[in-house]
Design an enzyme around this catalytic site. Sequence first.
Site, PDB file in Angstrom:
ATOM      1  N   GLU A   1       0.019  -8.471   1.357  1.00  0.00           N
ATOM      2  CA  GLU A   1       1.069  -7.606   1.911  1.00  0.00           C
ATOM      3  C   GLU A   1       1.764  -8.426   2.985  1.00  0.00           C
ATOM      4  O   GLU A   1       1.249  -8.589   4.087  1.00  0.00           O
ATOM      5  CB  GLU A   1       0.452  -6.319   2.467  1.00  0.00           C
ATOM      6  CG  GLU A   1       1.450  -5.168   2.611  1.00  0.00           C
ATOM      7  CD  GLU A   1       2.129  -5.163   3.964  1.00  0.00           C
ATOM      8  OE1 GLU A   1       3.281  -5.656   4.046  1.00  0.00           O
ATOM      9  OE2 GLU A   1       1.529  -4.680   4.923  1.00  0.00           O
TER      10      GLU A   1
ATOM     11  N   CYS B   1       6.696  -5.083   9.259  1.00  0.00           N
ATOM     12  CA  CYS B   1       7.309  -5.697   8.083  1.00  0.00           C
ATOM     13  C   CYS B   1       8.063  -4.677   7.244  1.00  0.00           C
ATOM     14  O   CYS B   1       8.918  -5.047   6.437  1.00  0.00           O
ATOM     15  CB  CYS B   1       6.246  -6.383   7.237  1.00  0.00           C
ATOM     16  SG  CYS B   1       4.881  -5.302   6.759  1.00  0.00           S
TER      17      CYS B   1
END
Length: 450
Positions: free
Chosen positions: A228, A262
Amino acid sequence: MSAVRDPRTGDVVGHITLLTSDDVPEIANRAKVALPGWSAVPVATRCTILRELARLITQRAAHLAARFALETGKTVAQAEAELDRAADTLRWTATAATQATAGRTIESGDGLHRQVLVDPVGPVLAIVASNFPAVVLARKLAPALVMGCTVVVKAPETTPSVVRDIADLATKAGLPADVLQVVYTDAVGSAALVARSEFPLITFTGSHRTGQLVAAGAAGHLAGCVLELGGHAPAILLDDADLDTAVPALVASKFSSAGQSCAAPSRFLVHERIHAEFVHRFSAAVPDLDRQPGGTMGPLHTEARRDEVHALVLDAVEKGATVITGGQLPSGPGWYYPATVLTDVPAESRVLHEEPFGPIAPVLAFTDEDQAVATANATPFGLGAFVFGSQARATALAERLNAGRVSVNCATGADPMSPLSGRGLSGYGYEGGLEGLAAFGRLKVIQQPS
């Protein structure tokens, strides 16, 4: 020893001992030795331990949040909210575990009975990011444990306490020794961990550059990876977007944790008809720094991150961007940076191509939907995106975006029920949902005459 610093002052508030590469074989072997005993524990018992850990985190959230906020730069309220999300992740995973581990039978009419079993993948190496260490830990630890895996967590050296505290609570909840080990180490020690064949699965959250190193190291023993990584999420506002909904939602999503997410929106693409109004309302709504009366935004996590954020702003301004608000290094202690809104940002500006990971909001105008989609997809990242507009138009546009998750007329964070995966440099593999649990299992088919 490695120093832990308070981002609000830069002062040292603690030290941690770093694991050396010489220590790695023992850590990996302990995880391997503990695997048979833990995988033999009934799924129901594993889930009971997970629920008890969630209860303990909720019970002690206020106590844990003080140190958590000190090390991360979050506000205490943000730290408590993240701990609540971590506990919710544990609870949901315990609820989903029975389905994820059930397996199935196949009757094909060829005289054979086939049974599909779900085994634990094995010891797991989980590398946790510093921006949301409690939630990131929970999204890796919970599925690994209920699927019967042992876990070595490489915790962030700059925010060590919350991971250690949750591990201590896991022991109180009944987790056996060595099923969970928490270590702190540098790049050399991390590479040594990744290279160990005892770990058939590595789950990592962090930058795409480090993710590439993890994938390369894992390839040496063909370990699977769940990565991720970074994002550069577009937020598209169509000309019929409801600004009363969009502005507060996007402000909250963008500037929570000082933009160090993010999945936060980092490029704002606004139809030219509402561009001026959006810029006015959005820039008026951005949070003040929390060292000011009524301020709610904390500092950047490290001095290097603060300096890089400012460099992105300076680059954009030098190329012709206009600063609507923010954009100046504040005086005083700590690694603060103000919420910054930019317009007239040239296409070649770094901030439009690099993940800013900070409180910068470049706002661009577009004239038609095709242009907006092309701009949104013109990035190697593909983690998240946002669209605001009438439901039918916004949904149709969302289907054209290259992202693992698209939020339509909302801007909420990742939930434990839904799978999340990046595309391109945002990584691969799933976290969350049944798909996220499946990553920690491997299938075995037993076939025999009916």
